[in-house]
Design a protein around this motif. Structure first.
Motif, PDB file in Angstrom:
ATOM      1  N   THR A 179       0.763  -1.268  -0.010  1.00 59.12           N
ATOM      2  CA  THR A 179      -0.052  -0.043   0.034  1.00 59.12           C
ATOM      3  C   THR A 179       0.801   1.240   0.122  1.00 59.12           C
ATOM      4  N   ARG A 180       2.195   1.143  -0.020  1.00 56.19           N
ATOM      5  CA  ARG A 180       3.191   2.294  -0.122  1.00 56.19           C
ATOM      6  C   ARG A 180       3.937   1.757  -1.105  1.00 56.19           C
ATOM      7  N   PRO A 181       4.586   2.874  -2.075  1.00 57.49           N
ATOM      8  CA  PRO A 181       5.376   2.547  -3.167  1.00 57.49           C
ATOM      9  C   PRO A 181       6.819   2.322  -2.693  1.00 57.49           C
ATOM     10  N   LYS A 182       7.552   1.485  -3.524  1.00 53.68           N
ATOM     11  CA  LYS A 182       9.064   1.571  -2.970  1.00 53.68           C
ATOM     12  C   LYS A 182       9.684   3.012  -3.412  1.00 53.68           C
ATOM     13  N   ASN A 229       2.842  12.066 -11.012  1.00 50.37           N
ATOM     14  CA  ASN A 229       1.504  11.500 -10.166  1.00 50.37           C
ATOM     15  C   ASN A 229       2.121  10.664  -9.172  1.00 50.37           C
ATOM     16  N   ALA A 230       1.332  10.241  -8.061  1.00 50.18           N
ATOM     17  CA  ALA A 230       1.951   9.445  -7.095  1.00 50.18           C
ATOM     18  C   ALA A 230       1.768   7.974  -7.782  1.00 50.18           C
ATOM     19  N   ASP A 231       2.957   7.147  -7.461  1.00 53.80           N
ATOM     20  CA  ASP A 231       2.764   5.725  -7.728  1.00 53.80           C
ATOM     21  C   ASP A 231       1.471   5.226  -7.488  1.00 53.80           C
ATOM     22  N   ASP A 287      -0.225  16.573  -6.017  1.00 56.38           N
ATOM     23  CA  ASP A 287      -1.167  15.887  -4.640  1.00 56.38           C
ATOM     24  C   ASP A 287      -1.380  14.510  -5.201  1.00 56.38           C
ATOM     25  N   PRO A 288      -1.391  13.804  -4.296  1.00 55.80           N
ATOM     26  CA  PRO A 288      -1.268  13.711  -2.742  1.00 55.80           C
ATOM     27  C   PRO A 288       0.350  13.573  -2.268  1.00 55.80           C
ATOM     28  N   CYS A 289       1.089  13.634  -3.009  1.00 56.32           N
ATOM     29  CA  CYS A 289       2.616  13.607  -2.806  1.00 56.32           C
ATOM     30  C   CYS A 289       3.060  14.918  -2.070  1.00 56.32           C
ATOM     31  N   ARG A 290       2.916  15.989  -2.779  1.00 52.79           N
ATOM     32  CA  ARG A 290       3.324  17.445  -2.397  1.00 52.79           C
ATOM     33  C   ARG A 290       3.224  17.488  -0.925  1.00 52.79           C
ATOM     34  N   ASN A 291       2.111  17.356  -0.201  1.00 51.86           N
ATOM     35  CA  ASN A 291       1.770  17.611   1.208  1.00 51.86           C
ATOM     36  C   ASN A 291       1.959  16.418   2.207  1.00 51.86           C
ATOM     37  N   CYS A 292       2.442  15.148   1.546  1.00 53.77           N
ATOM     38  CA  CYS A 292       2.375  13.885   2.289  1.00 53.77           C
ATOM     39  C   CYS A 292       3.588  14.138   3.483  1.00 53.77           C
ATOM     40  N   PRO A 293       3.038  13.662   4.384  1.00 53.27           N
ATOM     41  CA  PRO A 293       4.305  13.646   5.311  1.00 53.27           C
ATOM     42  C   PRO A 293       5.302  12.498   5.346  1.00 53.27           C
ATOM     43  N   GLU A 294       4.908  11.422   4.321  1.00 53.85           N
ATOM     44  CA  GLU A 294       5.961  10.272   4.246  1.00 53.85           C
ATOM     45  C   GLU A 294       6.711  10.586   2.905  1.00 53.85           C
ATOM     46  N   LYS A 295       6.775  11.756   2.203  1.00 55.03           N
ATOM     47  CA  LYS A 295       7.289  12.131   1.014  1.00 55.03           C
ATOM     48  C   LYS A 295       8.843  11.841   0.849  1.00 55.03           C
ATOM     49  N   GLU A 296       9.443  12.070   2.175  1.00 59.42           N
ATOM     50  CA  GLU A 296      10.821  11.682   2.100  1.00 59.42           C
ATOM     51  C   GLU A 296      11.115  10.294   2.118  1.00 59.42           C
ATOM     52  N   LYS A 297      10.136   9.465   2.647  1.00 59.99           N
ATOM     53  CA  LYS A 297      10.537   8.175   2.583  1.00 59.99           C
ATOM     54  C   LYS A 297      10.507   7.333   1.123  1.00 59.99           C
ATOM     55  N   ASP A 298       9.425   7.627   0.349  1.00 60.36           N
ATOM     56  CA  ASP A 298       9.392   6.909  -0.863  1.00 60.36           C
ATOM     57  C   ASP A 298       9.533   7.956  -2.138  1.00 60.36           C
ATOM     58  N   LEU A 299       9.718   9.137  -1.745  1.00 61.50           N
ATOM     59  CA  LEU A 299       9.895  10.339  -3.008  1.00 61.50           C
ATOM     60  C   LEU A 299       8.528  10.053  -4.192  1.00 61.50           C
ATOM     61  N   GLY A 300       7.452   9.427  -3.523  1.00 62.25           N
ATOM     62  CA  GLY A 300       6.339   9.502  -4.396  1.00 62.25           C
ATOM     63  C   GLY A 300       6.654   8.071  -5.418  1.00 62.25           C
ATOM     64  N   GLY A 301       7.387   7.230  -4.880  1.00 63.77           N
ATOM     65  CA  GLY A 301       7.230   5.816  -5.771  1.00 63.77           C
ATOM     66  C   GLY A 301       8.262   5.922  -6.947  1.00 63.77           C
ATOM     67  N   VAL A 318       0.487   2.281  -6.520  1.00 61.03           N
ATOM     68  CA  VAL A 318       0.707   1.481  -5.635  1.00 61.03           C
ATOM     69  C   VAL A 318       0.384   1.882  -4.367  1.00 61.03           C
ATOM     70  N   CYS A 319       0.546   3.288  -4.217  1.00 64.40           N
ATOM     71  CA  CYS A 319       0.145   3.989  -2.937  1.00 64.40           C
ATOM     72  C   CYS A 319      -1.322   4.200  -2.764  1.00 64.40           C
ATOM     73  N   ASP A 320      -1.822   3.707  -1.231  1.00 61.91           N
ATOM     74  CA  ASP A 320      -3.342   3.578  -1.345  1.00 61.91           C
ATOM     75  C   ASP A 320      -3.920   5.205  -0.975  1.00 61.91           C
ATOM     76  N   LYS A 321      -3.030   6.238  -1.269  1.00 56.29           N
ATOM     77  CA  LYS A 321      -3.537   7.567  -1.060  1.00 56.29           C
ATOM     78  C   LYS A 321      -3.696   8.042  -2.473  1.00 56.29           C
ATOM     79  N   SER A 322      -3.091   7.258  -3.375  1.00 57.76           N
ATOM     80  CA  SER A 322      -3.185   7.906  -4.884  1.00 57.76           C
ATOM     81  C   SER A 322      -5.021   7.658  -5.358  1.00 57.76           C
TER      82      SER A 322
HETATM   83  S1  SF4 Z   1       3.371   7.858  -2.921  1.00 57.82           S
HETATM   84 FE1  SF4 Z   1       1.863   7.943  -1.103  1.00 57.82          FE
HETATM   85  S2  SF4 Z   1       3.250   7.774   0.730  1.00 57.82           S
HETATM   86 FE2  SF4 Z   1       4.504   8.313  -1.074  1.00 57.82          FE
HETATM   87  S3  SF4 Z   1       4.580  10.675  -0.926  1.00 57.82           S
HETATM   88 FE3  SF4 Z   1       3.089   9.937  -2.337  1.00 57.82          FE
HETATM   89  S4  SF4 Z   1       0.849  10.068  -1.183  1.00 57.82           S
HETATM   90 FE4  SF4 Z   1       2.736  10.028   0.302  1.00 57.82          FE
END
Ligand code: SF4
Ligand code: SF4
Lengths: 94, 407
Positions: free
Chosen positions: B244-247, B337-339, B309-323, B341-345
């Motif tokens: 539910t979160r991208p690599k 766009n967000a990958d 969006d939703p990556c732009r303001n996502c608190p996890e963006k450093e973790k996966d850089l949007g996949g 795979v992310c369930d926020k996409s």
């Molecule tokens: S892919 Fe999902 S978790 Fe990662 S930055 Fe974008 S919205 Fe956030």
């Protein structure tokens, strides 16, 4: 961190394990350990220890050498701790 | 001391670190026809391969720019008869040299020459462990050859690293694959689920395993890990469709990896050429240093100012850089766009649909698309049939639409 496995003995003569290659990388200004498709960048102290492992020098001799090069004392525990990690990672063979 | 945590760190967005990993795709030619092949679907369009001289220059420039791992891959890199020369130069320059091969063409004579040239490591890919399935999946009789090749690798003292691409059709044979790896004396076994790019994307419905298959395979793998202990290290890579979160793709765009394709195009990952609207530089026109630090193609998705969006303001963006940019492009039509795979996409249902379909047993599937085997002729047909990349058939939702897209 897991508990270090049996600490390396002071009279052991460790060396860099096969399939690992230690080299200085000028661009990164660091010692790195290379292995199949991977790299570990060593910090300063780890680099100082690893570059001195030749399979002939004992751990005690290594500690003495480091302490005299850096004009300090009391490095024994640090060196043993690092070597325990390095051994567990498979970088070093006792 | 904290040397163990050093590894490859994240370079700050504005100041990328050196291209530590150089992947030299020497050729797209390959005697095999894998249904999950990661080469571009239109690979047959590539006509001119870089010359030996070009590659030698690329190696020198990349090394000067700080590259330290060098992978020779393809296609089948053994088809280049200057491979030994390139390995020797890479070794002389201080690279750690890796050869990624299916084993075809790796004779005893060439293995000796490669050893002498200083080759550090060979990763042998296996399509499967059972002869019939192997021949079916790779479409040629290669199984016995791989067994022989494994023997050659061992006898030259290289670490034995086996890679097997896992998918719906072979995942139930995971025991046999592990047993075979043990029998061959493998020290590492990578059971990597197919990723759905290129040929694997065309074949996705036929290749994506069911949840039940995956869970069983992981269970079996864990049992073997316990049983075999240190004898062999087994890596199991789950298909990201089940996450539910991208690599964090390639550990960041233009952050660590530099791929040079057979015709000299430089890419931040080996599938990035599919991204429309981005021009990637070629080593024939530009130095590796300039490609890495100054080309618009490599700077395109560095940092995070490109995010939507939703990556732009996502608190996890450093973790996966949007996949993964390629996955975003394939499945949503827009690489920024967000990958999904992310369930926020808002496009996540595209992935969910594919996963839902993977639960339908083959016998109950009404339309069964035949597998498409990688092949130059098919490649040319596919390239002609659509000048747009595969996956671009999906239209993005309206700009402000909140509702998920409909397939
Ligand atoms: S892919 Fe999902 S978790 Fe990662 S930055 Fe974008 S919205 Fe956030
Ligand atoms: S995935 Fe298979 S067909 Fe594609 S290059 Fe590798 S061995 Fe050849």
């Amino acid at each position: 961190m897991n508990a270090p496995q049996a600490a390396i003995a002071l009279d052991a003569r460790p060396r860099v394990a096969g399939h690992f290659r230690l080299q200085w990388e000028e661009v990164q200004k660091a010692w790195v350990l290379l292995y199949p498709e991977g790299m570990v960048k060593l910090n300063g102290s780890a680099g100082e220890i690893m570059q001195r492992l030749d399979g002939e020098k004992t751990v005690q001799a290594l500690i003495d050498e480091l302490e005299s090069s850096f004009e300090t004392s009391g490095l024994t525990q640090d060196v043993l701790d690092f070597l325990a990690i390095a051994q567990r990672q498979g970088w070093v063979k006792p | 001391m904290n040397a163990a945590s050093a590894a490859t760190g994240i370079a700050p967005a504005t100041q990328p670190g050196p291209p530590l990993w150089l992947l030299a795709e020497l050729t797209y030619r390959c005697p095999l026809h894998c249904v999950f092949c990661y080469n571009p679907v239109d690979f047959a369009r590539t006509s001119t391969e870089l010359s030996t001289g070009d590659w030698l220059r690329v190696l020198r420039e990349a090394r000067a720019a700080g590259s330290v791992q060098c992978g020779f891959s393809g296609g089948e890199p053994m088809l280049r008869d200057d491979l030994e020369e390139l390995v020797a130069e890479a070794h002389r320059l201080g690279f750690y040299t890796n050869l990624l091969t299916s084993g075809v063409g790796l004779t005893e004579a060439r293995a000796s020459a490669l050893k002498q040239a200083g080759l550090d490591h060979i990763q042998l890919s296996f399509q499967d462990s059972t002869r019939e399935l192997n021949d079916f999946l790779s479409h040629t009789k290669t199984f016995d050859l791989k067994r022989r090749t494994a023997g050659i690798i061992k006898s030259h003292g290289w670490p034995m690293v086996l890679n097997c691409v896992i998918h719906r059709l072979n995942i139930d044979y995971i025991e046999q694959i592990i047993e075979l790896a043990v029998e061959l004396g493998a020290e590492y076994l990578e059971l990597a689920n197919s990723q759905y790019y290129s040929w694997a994307e065309i074949n996705r419905d036929g290749l994506l395993p069911s949840r039940e298959q995956l869970e069983r395979a992981e269970r079996v793998t864990n049992d073997y890990r316990e049983k075999l202990g240190d004898k062999i290290r087994i890596f199991f890579v789950v298909p990201d469709y089940y996450e539910t979160r991208p690599k964090k793709c390639m550990n960041g765009w233009g952050n660590v990896f530099l791929t040079i394709t057979p015709d000299g195009t430089a890419l931040p990952c080996h599938t990035a050429k599919m991204l429309k609207g981005i021009t990637f530089p070629n080593v024939r026109d530009m130095s590796v240093q300039d490609i890495w630090y100054a080309s618009p193609g490599f700077n395109h998705f560095r940092g995070d100012s490109w995010m939507k969006d939703p990556c732009r303001n996502c608190p996890e963006k450093e973790k996966d850089l949007g996949g993964c940019r390629c996955q975003a492009f394939m499945l949503t039509g827009d690489a920024a766009n967000a990958d999904p795979v992310c369930d926020k996409s808002p496009f996540h249902p595209v992935v969910q649909d594919a996963v839902a379909y993977a639960q339908v047993p083959d016998a109950r599937r009404t339309v069964v698309k035949p597998l498409v085997f990688r092949d130059p002729k098919v490649s040319r047909q596919l390239a002609e049939a659509s000048s747009t990349p595969l996956g671009a058939h999906l239209s993005a939702p309206e700009k402000n639409s909140r509702s998920p897209p409909i397939l």
